[in-house]
Scaffold this motif. Structure first.
Motif, PDB file in Angstrom:
ATOM      1  N   VAL A  82       0.848  -1.187   0.000  1.00  0.00           N
ATOM      2  CA  VAL A  82       0.000   0.000   0.000  1.00  0.00           C
ATOM      3  C   VAL A  82       0.888   1.243   0.000  1.00  0.00           C
ATOM      4  N   ALA A  83       0.301   2.361  -0.436  1.00  0.00           N
ATOM      5  CA  ALA A  83       1.015   3.641  -0.457  1.00  0.00           C
ATOM      6  C   ALA A  83       0.017   4.762  -0.239  1.00  0.00           C
ATOM      7  N   ARG A  84       0.496   5.852   0.303  1.00  0.00           N
ATOM      8  CA  ARG A  84      -0.368   7.017   0.495  1.00  0.00           C
ATOM      9  C   ARG A  84      -0.679   7.659  -0.847  1.00  0.00           C
ATOM     10  N   TRP A  85      -1.881   8.243  -0.931  1.00  0.00           N
ATOM     11  CA  TRP A  85      -2.310   8.980  -2.124  1.00  0.00           C
ATOM     12  C   TRP A  85      -2.749  10.364  -1.659  1.00  0.00           C
ATOM     13  N   PRO A  86      -1.811  11.302  -1.529  1.00  0.00           N
ATOM     14  CA  PRO A  86      -2.128  12.608  -0.937  1.00  0.00           C
ATOM     15  C   PRO A  86      -3.205  13.386  -1.687  1.00  0.00           C
ATOM     16  N   GLU A  87      -3.295  13.212  -3.001  1.00  0.00           N
ATOM     17  CA  GLU A  87      -4.287  13.956  -3.769  1.00  0.00           C
ATOM     18  C   GLU A  87      -5.711  13.672  -3.307  1.00  0.00           C
ATOM     19  N   ALA A  88      -5.946  12.492  -2.772  1.00  0.00           N
ATOM     20  CA  ALA A  88      -7.296  12.131  -2.326  1.00  0.00           C
ATOM     21  C   ALA A  88      -7.548  12.507  -0.873  1.00  0.00           C
ATOM     22  N   GLY A  89      -6.520  12.893  -0.142  1.00  0.00           N
ATOM     23  CA  GLY A  89      -6.690  13.276   1.248  1.00  0.00           C
ATOM     24  C   GLY A  89      -5.487  12.898   2.077  1.00  0.00           C
ATOM     25  N   GLU A  90      -5.332  13.543   3.225  1.00  0.00           N
ATOM     26  CA  GLU A  90      -4.173  13.296   4.075  1.00  0.00           C
ATOM     27  C   GLU A  90      -4.106  11.863   4.567  1.00  0.00           C
ATOM     28  N   ASP A  91      -5.257  11.234   4.752  1.00  0.00           N
ATOM     29  CA  ASP A  91      -5.277   9.871   5.278  1.00  0.00           C
ATOM     30  C   ASP A  91      -5.693   8.850   4.229  1.00  0.00           C
ATOM     31  N   ALA A  92      -5.524   9.188   2.955  1.00  0.00           N
ATOM     32  CA  ALA A  92      -5.930   8.282   1.864  1.00  0.00           C
ATOM     33  C   ALA A  92      -4.784   7.345   1.490  1.00  0.00           C
ATOM     34  N   TRP A  93      -5.134   6.083   1.318  1.00  0.00           N
ATOM     35  CA  TRP A  93      -4.187   5.051   0.905  1.00  0.00           C
ATOM     36  C   TRP A  93      -4.750   4.300  -0.298  1.00  0.00           C
ATOM     37  N   VAL A  94      -3.841   3.733  -1.089  1.00  0.00           N
ATOM     38  CA  VAL A  94      -4.236   2.816  -2.153  1.00  0.00           C
ATOM     39  C   VAL A  94      -3.315   1.604  -2.101  1.00  0.00           C
ATOM     40  N   ALA A  95      -3.814   0.477  -2.588  1.00  0.00           N
ATOM     41  CA  ALA A  95      -2.947  -0.686  -2.771  1.00  0.00           C
ATOM     42  C   ALA A  95      -2.187  -0.515  -4.077  1.00  0.00           C
ATOM     43  N   THR A  96      -1.014  -1.108  -4.162  1.00  0.00           N
ATOM     44  CA  THR A  96      -0.197  -0.986  -5.366  1.00  0.00           C
ATOM     45  C   THR A  96       0.238  -2.376  -5.854  1.00  0.00           C
ATOM     46  N   PRO A  97       0.261  -2.557  -7.192  1.00  0.00           N
ATOM     47  CA  PRO A  97       0.023  -1.568  -8.251  1.00  0.00           C
ATOM     48  C   PRO A  97      -1.446  -1.398  -8.641  1.00  0.00           C
ATOM     49  N   GLY A  98      -2.342  -2.070  -7.951  1.00  0.00           N
ATOM     50  CA  GLY A  98      -3.780  -1.930  -8.160  1.00  0.00           C
ATOM     51  C   GLY A  98      -4.481  -2.240  -6.856  1.00  0.00           C
ATOM     52  N   MET A  99      -5.748  -1.813  -6.748  1.00  0.00           N
ATOM     53  CA  MET A  99      -6.462  -2.023  -5.491  1.00  0.00           C
ATOM     54  C   MET A  99      -6.614  -3.501  -5.145  1.00  0.00           C
ATOM     55  N   ASN A 100      -6.631  -4.350  -6.153  1.00  0.00           N
ATOM     56  CA  ASN A 100      -6.782  -5.772  -5.857  1.00  0.00           C
ATOM     57  C   ASN A 100      -5.510  -6.402  -5.297  1.00  0.00           C
ATOM     58  N   ALA A 101      -4.406  -5.634  -5.246  1.00  0.00           N
ATOM     59  CA  ALA A 101      -3.156  -6.185  -4.715  1.00  0.00           C
ATOM     60  C   ALA A 101      -3.285  -6.550  -3.241  1.00  0.00           C
ATOM     61  N   LEU A 102      -4.052  -5.763  -2.478  1.00  0.00           N
ATOM     62  CA  LEU A 102      -4.195  -6.053  -1.047  1.00  0.00           C
ATOM     63  C   LEU A 102      -4.979  -7.337  -0.801  1.00  0.00           C
ATOM     64  N   PRO A 103      -6.189  -7.497  -1.361  1.00  0.00           N
ATOM     65  CA  PRO A 103      -6.879  -8.773  -1.131  1.00  0.00           C
ATOM     66  C   PRO A 103      -6.116  -9.970  -1.691  1.00  0.00           C
ATOM     67  N   ARG A 104      -5.404  -9.789  -2.796  1.00  0.00           N
ATOM     68  CA  ARG A 104      -4.610 -10.897  -3.332  1.00  0.00           C
ATOM     69  C   ARG A 104      -3.500 -11.284  -2.350  1.00  0.00           C
ATOM     70  N   HIS A 105      -2.893 -10.284  -1.745  1.00  0.00           N
ATOM     71  CA  HIS A 105      -1.859 -10.549  -0.750  1.00  0.00           C
ATOM     72  C   HIS A 105      -2.435 -11.317   0.437  1.00  0.00           C
ATOM     73  N   LEU A 106      -3.575 -10.884   0.933  1.00  0.00           N
ATOM     74  CA  LEU A 106      -4.195 -11.563   2.071  1.00  0.00           C
ATOM     75  C   LEU A 106      -4.623 -12.982   1.710  1.00  0.00           C
ATOM     76  N   ALA A 107      -5.114 -13.159   0.485  1.00  0.00           N
ATOM     77  CA  ALA A 107      -5.629 -14.467   0.068  1.00  0.00           C
ATOM     78  C   ALA A 107      -4.526 -15.510  -0.074  1.00  0.00           C
ATOM     79  N   MET A 108      -3.296 -15.073  -0.279  1.00  0.00           N
ATOM     80  CA  MET A 108      -2.192 -16.026  -0.474  1.00  0.00           C
ATOM     81  C   MET A 108      -2.010 -16.942   0.731  1.00  0.00           C
ATOM     82  N   ALA A 109      -2.425 -16.482   1.897  1.00  0.00           N
ATOM     83  CA  ALA A 109      -2.241 -17.273   3.116  1.00  0.00           C
ATOM     84  C   ALA A 109      -3.365 -18.276   3.354  1.00  0.00           C
TER      85      ALA A 109
END
Length: 323
Positions: A82-109
């Motif tokens: 994940v990485a911060r995305w300041p343009e969307a707000g001070e507390d905004a985050w996105v997964a990288t390189p796409g939003m599905n990267a986070l659930p894919r990471h969690l699903a690996m386990a």
């Protein structure tokens, strides 16, 4: 003997619940109807003459305010997920390189079965049984339904009428989403909010960790979507493209790709319970519809249900976890 738990739905809520239960020593199996985990944390790829474009066509970003989720966010940030995305707000985050990267990471386990649409479930003498389009699986000690309210209602209602009623009463807002690739810069700021019927528009390749051609996500507001809910996707794509051009105030560059996706259950309601758990039946439910329409809320719902279930399983599970 290891406790067997089935989780229906491999979105953030279901995966968060699975993390806690697996760490406690349970044997967890997730069943999801989609082609990949993540639910509304989806990323679509489109090939164009200018190269492959990617679109986060569901959730656009997420926040981390609760201590438990913030702690996990720091772990994911250090791992580059994940990485911060300041343009969307001070507390905004996105997964990288796409939003599905986070659930894919969690699903690996976990043991995740994709393309597995659960049509029915029932508690029998040897445990819970799940019915699919073809065949069934049984012998589960506990079941968790981690689906949007509208999809959860039928399954929950088969076994616990009060849970079913909660799901029926909690309605989601739909959203038509357009995905557009242009041959050149559209000449727009990277984010647009509340421009006529456009609730949100963003240049997807401007997000952290993204690249590729000029790719725009355009999400319509609820009223506009409901009025056109049953329109065909090609018609809606053309309409949303015209709305984006109106917001730009000038002609847009040549379009290399135009696609629309209908999210029937885009933004959840909030039943206000956090999660549901029937210890007598061994039946639980989690998701953003129980805690609030945010990714963080979905994670917290699943995480807290997992903690409650782990506590309720007692010495049998604790003994396994300690081995």
């Amino acid at each position: 003997m290891q406790i067997r738990i089935a989780i229906i739905g491999a979105g953030i809520a279901g995966l968060a619940c699975a993390d806690v239960l697996a760490a406690a020593g349970a044997q967890v199996t997730l069943f999801d109807k989609g082609r990949g985990p993540g639910g509304r944390m989806s990323t679509r790829r489109v090939d164009t003459p200018a190269g492959q474009a990617t679109f986060d066509h569901g959730a656009q970003y997420f926040t981390a305010r609760a201590p438990a989720f913030a702690a996990r966010m720091e772990d994911w940030a250090q791992a580059g997920i994940v990485a911060r995305w300041p343009e969307a707000g001070e507390d905004a985050w996105v997964a990288t390189p796409g939003m599905n990267a986070l659930p894919r990471h969690l699903a690996m386990a976990h043991d995740v079965h994709q393309g597995a649409l659960v049509r029915a479930m029932a508690r029998k003498s040897d445990g819970w049984h799940l019915g699919f389009e073809q065949g069934s699986q049984g012998g589960f000690d506990r079941v968790v339904v981690a689906l949007p309210a509208e999809q959860a209602a039928a399954l929950l209602g088969m076994c616990d009428l009060s849970f079913g009623r909660e799901a029926v009463a909690c309605r989601s807002a739909p959203c038509w989403t357009g995905m557009f690739v242009f041959a050149a810069s559209a000449g727009l700021p990277p984010l647009l909010r509340r421009q006529g019927p456009i609730a949100w528009a963003a240049r997807n390749n401007a997000k952290p960790g993204r690249s590729g051609p000029e790719a725009w996500i355009v999400q319509a507001d609820e009223d506009w979507t409901r009025a056109r809910l049953e329109h065909d996707a090609a018609t809606v794509a053309d309409m949303l493209l015209r709305e984006l051009e109106t917001a730009a105030g000038e002609a847009l560059p040549p379009v290399l790709s135009a696609v629309a996706h209908r999210w029937r259950y885009a933004r959840s309601g909030n039943a206000g319970h956090g999660f549901l758990w029937n210890a007598q039946l061994g039946l639980g439910a989690c998701g953003d519809w129980l805690a609030g329409p945010r990714i963080e809320s979905a994670w917290l719902s699943g995480h807290r249900l997992g903690e409650t279930m782990a506590d309720s399983l007692g010495p049998a599970l604790v003994g396994v976890a300690a081995q």
